[in-house]
Design an enzyme around this catalytic site. Sequence first.
Site, mmCIF file in Angstrom:
data_model
loop_
_atom_site.group_PDB
_atom_site.id
_atom_site.type_symbol
_atom_site.label_atom_id
_atom_site.label_comp_id
_atom_site.label_asym_id
_atom_site.label_seq_id
_atom_site.Cartn_x
_atom_site.Cartn_y
_atom_site.Cartn_z
ATOM 1 N N ARG A 15 0.842 -1.208 0.000
ATOM 2 C CA ARG A 15 0.000 0.000 0.000
ATOM 3 C C ARG A 15 0.881 1.264 0.000
ATOM 4 N NH1 ARG A 15 -0.445 4.573 2.701
ATOM 5 N NH2 ARG A 15 -0.182 3.484 4.674
ATOM 6 N N ASP A 16 1.640 1.453 1.065
ATOM 7 C CA ASP A 16 2.431 2.673 1.213
ATOM 8 C C ASP A 16 3.543 2.739 0.162
ATOM 9 O OD1 ASP A 16 3.702 4.944 2.288
ATOM 10 O OD2 ASP A 16 3.287 4.325 4.324
ATOM 11 N N HIS A 206 4.004 3.866 12.933
ATOM 12 C CA HIS A 206 4.264 3.822 11.486
ATOM 13 C C HIS A 206 5.306 4.913 11.245
ATOM 14 C CE1 HIS A 206 2.652 3.571 7.191
ATOM 15 N NE2 HIS A 206 3.258 4.744 7.157
ATOM 16 N N HIS A 208 8.347 6.795 9.162
ATOM 17 C CA HIS A 208 9.099 7.057 7.927
ATOM 18 C C HIS A 208 10.496 7.562 8.285
ATOM 19 C CE1 HIS A 208 6.209 6.447 4.617
ATOM 20 N NE2 HIS A 208 5.329 6.542 5.602
ATOM 21 N N CYS A 239 4.102 9.189 1.394
ATOM 22 C CA CYS A 239 2.812 9.819 1.133
ATOM 23 C C CYS A 239 2.936 10.748 -0.072
ATOM 24 C CB CYS A 239 2.385 10.613 2.370
ATOM 25 S SG CYS A 239 0.915 11.609 2.108
ATOM 26 N N ASN A 248 9.439 4.009 4.340
ATOM 27 C CA ASN A 248 9.208 3.459 5.673
ATOM 28 C C ASN A 248 10.479 2.773 6.149
ATOM 29 O OD1 ASN A 248 6.033 3.277 6.310
ATOM 30 N ND2 ASN A 248 6.377 3.135 4.112
HETATM 31 ZN ZN ZN Z 1 3.338 5.918 5.414
#
Ligand code: ZN
Length: 313
Positions: A15-16, A206, A208, A239, A248
């Site tokens: 996803r990210d 979460h 980064h 993002c 990440n």
């Molecule tokens: Zn993220």
Amino acid sequence: MSFPAKVRIREVAPRDGFQSIEHCLPTPTKLKIIETIAKSGIRDIEVTSFVSPKAVPQLSDGAELVGMVPRQGLVLSALVANVVGAKNALTAGVDELVVVISATEEHNRANLRRSIGESVSGLDEIFSVAREKGVRVNGAIAVSFGCPYQGEVSETEVFRLAEAYASRGATRVIMADTTGMAIPPQVAEMVLRFQTAFPDVELGLHLHNNRGTAMTNLYVGLLSGVCTFDTALGGIGGCPYVPRAAGNLATEDVVYMLEQLGVETGIDLMTTIRAARVLEKILGYQLPGQVMKSGPRDPKSAAALIGSGPCSR
Ligand code: ZN
């Protein structure tokens, strides 16, 4: 120093990570990467998002992809921002939703095209449709530690959103350092405050790595008792609404460190490194992960995986 005996890693590369790649990966390629990830023992995978395909075309195949992933004990989650996305994710058959709201108006408007108030007012319906299907809901708070537009973020706003999620029965709250602005003392303070306010709610982090502090932030979170971390294979991610976004924490880097600390993850390091190298080959450029380049500690295993050669100094 004491660490939790066991932690949960949520793999967010599909996803990210895939949303941060300029081109759209073909669905079968995504499936191959997810299957490779699953072989490492990772159970929790954030496979896609159900948001506007105009905003994130890279993930517009979410429903098809969810239908193709063999379950085999996997917990598939998808990121959603409103009830339409939640319904689409539920129809596709995800096991968990990850609802996201930003802690600042500017980022919420850039990322989700609505105010924080509008996002919060949609939560009841999202939780209600999820409950009807028996699907768990994670509540993610983007830019919890710093905002690319506003700079400092009000802790009051972060905890107001945490309360909004917790009071509706969220399975866990995920504080996201979307911008990599968090520093270790801030993480320690926010974690403690969360644990005091919501002793019965699981907290996830979460993190980064825009400014090189993500692993230290994870370590501090671990020392503070956090047992759930989002990571992405090869360290991909970012993002679209954070200028110069960075990836990440790399799953294999985190698995390596946790293994060395004696913290159980249920994930096989060698398989994870191999998966990261497969991903690098597919994407065709060097990924930020470190352990995928250096290998595990055991020289024989490292040589078998990475190849031996003269030591560079
Ligand atoms: Zn993220």
